[in-house]
Design a protein around this motif. Structure first.
Motif, mmCIF file in Angstrom:
data_model
loop_
_atom_site.group_PDB
_atom_site.id
_atom_site.type_symbol
_atom_site.label_atom_id
_atom_site.label_comp_id
_atom_site.label_asym_id
_atom_site.label_seq_id
_atom_site.Cartn_x
_atom_site.Cartn_y
_atom_site.Cartn_z
ATOM 1 N N THR A 1 -7.777 4.812 -4.780
ATOM 2 C CA THR A 1 -7.652 4.073 -3.534
ATOM 3 C C THR A 1 -8.581 2.864 -3.543
ATOM 4 N N ASN A 2 -8.222 1.899 -2.723
ATOM 5 C CA ASN A 2 -9.033 0.705 -2.538
ATOM 6 C C ASN A 2 -9.066 0.422 -1.048
ATOM 7 N N SER A 3 -10.231 0.463 -0.467
ATOM 8 C CA SER A 3 -10.400 0.247 0.979
ATOM 9 C C SER A 3 -9.551 1.214 1.794
ATOM 10 N N ASP B 1 -6.651 2.490 1.044
ATOM 11 C CA ASP B 1 -5.218 2.429 0.740
ATOM 12 C C ASP B 1 -4.970 2.982 -0.651
ATOM 13 N N THR C 1 0.825 -1.215 0.000
ATOM 14 C CA THR C 1 0.000 0.000 0.000
ATOM 15 C C THR C 1 0.855 1.258 0.000
#
Length: 64
Positions: free
Chosen positions: A47-49, A51, A19
């Motif tokens: 971003t993903n979740s 992060d 990340t």
């Protein structure tokens, strides 16, 4: 009327599960574009979740 050209580069996190972006490499690339006359005009991040996975830098410079 002033005309411009545009360039982008994408910096992503190292590896699928990482990340963290390589900040030294990111700054070096920004400075390299600046040394070539490019002006940073925007940064977009994906971003993903929560992060950061990818950062896109957008530059412009006048056409001569």
């Amino acid at each position: 009327m002033q005309k411009f050209e545009y360039a982008t580069f994408v910096a992503d996190s190292a590896g699928l599960l990482s990340t963290k972006l390589d900040h030294k490499d990111f700054h070096a690339r920004l400075n390299a574009y600046g040394a070539d006359g490019w002006e940073l005009v925007n940064i977009l991040s994906w971003t993903n979740s929560g992060d950061t996975r990818e950062v896109t830098a957008i530059f412009k410079r006048p056409l001569v």
